[in-house]
Scaffold this active site. Structure first.
Site, PDB file in Angstrom:
ATOM      1  N   ASN A 138      40.223  34.062  48.942  1.00  0.00           N
ATOM      2  CA  ASN A 138      39.435  33.432  47.882  1.00  0.00           C
ATOM      3  C   ASN A 138      39.097  32.005  48.301  1.00  0.00           C
ATOM      4  O   ASN A 138      39.912  31.098  48.186  1.00  0.00           O
ATOM      5  CB  ASN A 138      40.229  33.439  46.573  1.00  0.00           C
ATOM      6  CG  ASN A 138      39.393  32.983  45.383  1.00  0.00           C
ATOM      7  OD1 ASN A 138      38.291  32.472  45.555  1.00  0.00           O
ATOM      8  ND2 ASN A 138      39.914  33.179  44.191  1.00  0.00           N
ATOM      9  N   ASN A 143      33.552  31.258  41.515  1.00  0.00           N
ATOM     10  CA  ASN A 143      32.791  32.491  41.293  1.00  0.00           C
ATOM     11  C   ASN A 143      33.680  33.686  40.966  1.00  0.00           C
ATOM     12  O   ASN A 143      33.230  34.832  41.000  1.00  0.00           O
ATOM     13  CB  ASN A 143      31.904  32.807  42.510  1.00  0.00           C
ATOM     14  CG  ASN A 143      32.707  33.066  43.785  1.00  0.00           C
ATOM     15  OD1 ASN A 143      33.884  33.409  43.733  1.00  0.00           O
ATOM     16  ND2 ASN A 143      32.063  32.897  44.938  1.00  0.00           N
ATOM     17  N   ASP A 144      34.944  33.424  40.622  1.00  0.00           N
ATOM     18  CA  ASP A 144      35.856  34.532  40.323  1.00  0.00           C
ATOM     19  C   ASP A 144      35.378  35.355  39.130  1.00  0.00           C
ATOM     20  O   ASP A 144      35.522  36.576  39.105  1.00  0.00           O
ATOM     21  CB  ASP A 144      37.265  34.007  40.050  1.00  0.00           C
ATOM     22  CG  ASP A 144      37.945  33.491  41.309  1.00  0.00           C
ATOM     23  OD1 ASP A 144      37.380  33.678  42.409  1.00  0.00           O
ATOM     24  OD2 ASP A 144      39.028  32.896  41.197  1.00  0.00           O
ATOM     25  N   GLY A 163      39.115  38.260  43.508  1.00  0.00           N
ATOM     26  CA  GLY A 163      38.580  36.923  43.757  1.00  0.00           C
ATOM     27  C   GLY A 163      38.232  36.597  45.187  1.00  0.00           C
ATOM     28  O   GLY A 163      37.733  35.511  45.479  1.00  0.00           O
ATOM     29  N   ASP A 165      36.078  36.373  48.548  1.00  0.00           N
ATOM     30  CA  ASP A 165      34.642  36.132  48.618  1.00  0.00           C
ATOM     31  C   ASP A 165      34.215  35.783  50.043  1.00  0.00           C
ATOM     32  O   ASP A 165      35.031  35.714  50.966  1.00  0.00           O
ATOM     33  CB  ASP A 165      34.230  35.033  47.633  1.00  0.00           C
ATOM     34  CG  ASP A 165      35.088  33.783  47.745  1.00  0.00           C
ATOM     35  OD1 ASP A 165      35.519  33.442  48.863  1.00  0.00           O
ATOM     36  OD2 ASP A 165      35.340  33.135  46.702  1.00  0.00           O
ATOM     37  N   ASP A 330      27.361  54.491  55.024  1.00  0.00           N
ATOM     38  CA  ASP A 330      28.281  55.205  54.146  1.00  0.00           C
ATOM     39  C   ASP A 330      27.792  56.629  53.903  1.00  0.00           C
ATOM     40  O   ASP A 330      26.584  56.885  53.823  1.00  0.00           O
ATOM     41  CB  ASP A 330      28.371  54.439  52.817  1.00  0.00           C
ATOM     42  CG  ASP A 330      29.388  55.015  51.863  1.00  0.00           C
ATOM     43  OD1 ASP A 330      30.569  55.087  52.246  1.00  0.00           O
ATOM     44  OD2 ASP A 330      28.994  55.379  50.740  1.00  0.00           O
ATOM     45  N   GLU A 359      29.171  57.475  58.864  1.00  0.00           N
ATOM     46  CA  GLU A 359      30.414  58.053  58.364  1.00  0.00           C
ATOM     47  C   GLU A 359      30.208  59.539  58.079  1.00  0.00           C
ATOM     48  O   GLU A 359      29.525  59.904  57.122  1.00  0.00           O
ATOM     49  CB  GLU A 359      30.872  57.340  57.090  1.00  0.00           C
ATOM     50  CG  GLU A 359      32.171  57.912  56.530  1.00  0.00           C
ATOM     51  CD  GLU A 359      32.406  57.574  55.065  1.00  0.00           C
ATOM     52  OE1 GLU A 359      33.575  57.429  54.676  1.00  0.00           O
ATOM     53  OE2 GLU A 359      31.412  57.460  54.305  1.00  0.00           O
TER      54      GLU A 359
END
Length: 615
Positions: A138, A143-144, A163, A165, A330, A359
């Site tokens: 964090n 920006n949490d 949290g 980032d 993905d 994947e």
């Protein structure tokens, strides 16, 4: 009276003009570049009754070739041609109602960075470090929790946001580089405006915006730039198959067929073999690709030409904008196969040297190899995808290290998977790994045995392919109990103020954790200077008595690797390996620096990987 009437009329005209201007809510892509290989660009314009307006522009080299309207009047698809030699700059796109300008937006064409098209992608010379941004560090507590996004900070909840980032990753790039990693793969960083369980990033609600709880688009680009200064490339996790149920398309889809299964949740059956099965019923293929993962991840219909173009351009935009070194895709096989052919062709046409790994979560080399470029399977499918994750080897390593040695188990399981490399057009470009964000942590699977984990890490870093290490593996992070994704993706110690332990400084780590970190670092740094590991051939020998021997070799260097999966030391007779050993008489252990005579035999410890650089 006349003045009052004129003022009222003027105010009314202003309000009407503003209302018309407000029709243009979005234009995507939000910008583009001159000098791209493909000179066409399709703009998706969204706004209330925008189809009633006609776009117009005046800029040298840029022309509107056509304008397409769909069933939903809130969309326009504007097809541009950007001629070779067009200068970078900005211009107005006016939206006309008859001859009157109803709205206008400025559009920017950027200059490409020098050498952008020829950028080098990740490859066997690299080692990838996989990081889940919310769980690493964090760096910006402000920006949490973000207004308008309901899934706020809850570090005590395994499925909540913790949290982490982009700034936290920037702050610790020196750690990543110091360990010896040369590529950074982040799980998706784009906006996930969902009610809950958004930390993983796979339910995207805006394909052109970084999630504000992680940072901004500019923060992402800065991360890529900062990483490059340390010799680290950035790999973006791309989702083509689905979006989040909170995406603005769900409220206002461009066409009735934008989402599969009529826009209603019908689950996929996940039996991926149906796509390649020559005996499969068509309904099984349909239900695999068009079925949804979960109700909160609507499955997108890439057979829709507007959506297909949108996804292709979105991919190219992020490569160019952020200066990426590669992509991870993905749920690759779940998208429409025709779309995957065109998507992969366009990406590789624009960036012929970039690398893209898909994947395909299958333990079968037959299933995985189907998707690699050059495979040309009997059903005629054409792929331009350079790389895939080697799930078969992943499964073989974790099973083989725990099994009793027999004719088809133990280390022979690993041998058999590698013997199936004959199916792959380019097995040296596969991404090899022992764990990732979707499976239980290696340390847990191996019964929390550090000796077995050392063997697994040694194999991943020395066999053919491109190694990938999951954050925390280097310090024996575990995922105890029943499989729980939130626990697998636990916080990296030291990434939060007040953490009692820190992997970055070593504070509070156990002796075993520090030992694994040192072991991993030593192998990573040695690997960077070992051409035979990066570029050499793999020659391996059938395992006997729980001992597996293989070599990586080129004209300049030979590396001998001995895996002993027994509970006791073994003496390995070396004449059997003379074909590759040649005239070599001694080998230096790359971890201990101890020199060994390899002319007749070598003794290796129990449950160990011995890596010798031969003279």
């Amino acid at each position: 009276m006349i003045r009052k009437w004129l003022a009222t009329l003027f105010l009314g005209l202003c309000v009407a003009h503003a209302a018309l201007a407000d029709r243009v809510e979005r234009i995507e892509p939000q910008s583009w570049w001159v000098g791209m290989k493909h000179d066409r660009l399709q703009l998706m314009v969204h706004g209330e009754r925008i189809a009633e307006l006609e776009p117009a522009l005046r800029y040298a080299g840029v022309t509107i070739e056509s304008v397409e309207r769909v069933a939903n009047p809130n969309y326009l698809f504007v097809n541009l041609r950007i001629a070779p030699g067009t200068e970078p700059g900005s211009f107005a796109i006016d939206f006309l109602k008859g001859r009157r300008k109803a709205a206008s937006r400025t559009y920017v064409l950027n200059a490409r960075e020098p050498g952008s098209a020829e950028r080098a992608g990740f490859g066997p010379q690299d080692v990838i470090y996989l990081v889940m941004p919310d769980r690493f560090a964090n760096g910006d507590p402000s920006n949490d929790t973000v207004k308008g996004l309901s899934d706020g900070l809850d570090r005590g909840e395994p499925f909540g946001r913790h949290g982490g980032d982009l700034q936290g990753i920037v702050d610790h790039l020196d750690y990543v580089a110091g360990m010896g990693f040369t590529q950074l793969w982040l799980n998706p960083v784009l906006e996930n405006a969902q009610p809950s369980i958004t930390y993983h990033g796979y339910a995207i609600t805006d394909f052109y915006a970084v999630d504000p709880r992680l940072g901004t688009n500019e923060d992402y680009r800065r991360l890529a730039a900062e990483a490059r200064t340390r010799g680290i490339g950035l790999i973006k996790d791309v989702v083509l198959n689905h979006c989040g149920s909170g995406h603005w398309w769900l409220k206002d889809p461009p066409t009735p067929d934008w989402f599969n299964m009529g826009g209603s949740f019908v689950p996929t059956h996940h039996v991926r073999e149906a796509l390649q099965d020559p005996h499969a019923a068509e309904v099984d293929r349909h239900e695999f690709t068009d079925g949804w993962f979960v109700e909160t991840m609507p499955d997108m219909n890439q057979r829709n030409p507007y959506l297909a173009t949108y996804l292709i351009q979105h991919t190219l935009w992020w490569i160019e904008y952020a200066g990426l070194s590669g992509l991870r895709i993905d749920t690759y096989p779940y998208s429409d196969r025709g779309f995957l052919t065109e998507w992969s062709r366009r990406v590789m046409e624009e960036y012929p040297n970039i690398n893209v790994v898909g994947e395909e979560w299958s333990g079968s080399p037959v299933t995985v190899s189907y998707w690699q470029r050059g495979r040309n399977p009997p059903d005629g499918f054409v792929s331009y995808l350079p790389s895939l994750f080697d799930f078969p080897l992943h499964e073989a390593v974790l099973q083989g290290l725990q099994e009793k040695e027999d004719w088809g188990t133990g280390l022979r399981r690993i041998y058999r998977v590698l013997a199936a490399d004959a199916l792959y057009p380019d097995p040296y470009n596969l991404v090899v790994f022992a764990d990732n964000h979707d499976v239980n942590r290696m340390f847990t699977v191996l019964g929390e045995r550090a000796d077995l984990q050392r063997m697994a890490i040694a194999l991943v870093l020395t066999t053919r392919g491109i190694p990938q290490i999951f954050y925390g593996t280097e310090i024996l992070m575990a995922s105890p109990g029943p499989k729980n994704d939130g626990v697998i993706r636990s916080d990296f110690p030291g990434g939060w103020v007040g953490d009692a332990r820190s992997a970055f400084t070593g504070q509070g780590l156990t002796e075993a954790q520090r030992g694994m970190q040192d072991y991993t670092r030593r192998l990573l740094q040695w690997r960077r200077a070992s051409p035979a590991i990066r570029d050499g051939r793999l020659t391996h020998y059938v395992p006997f008595d729980g001992v597996y021997v293989y070599f990586r070799h080129d004209e300049a260097q030979k590396i001998m690797v001995i895996l002993n999966n027994n509970d006791a030391a073994r003496t390995v007779e070396t004449p059997r390996f003379r074909e590759v050993l040649g005239n070599a008489t001694r080998g230096v252990d790359v971890v201990t620096n101890q020199s060994h005579d390899v002319t007749r035999s070598i003794e290796v410890p129990a449950r160990s990987a011995t890596i010798l650089e031969l003279n």
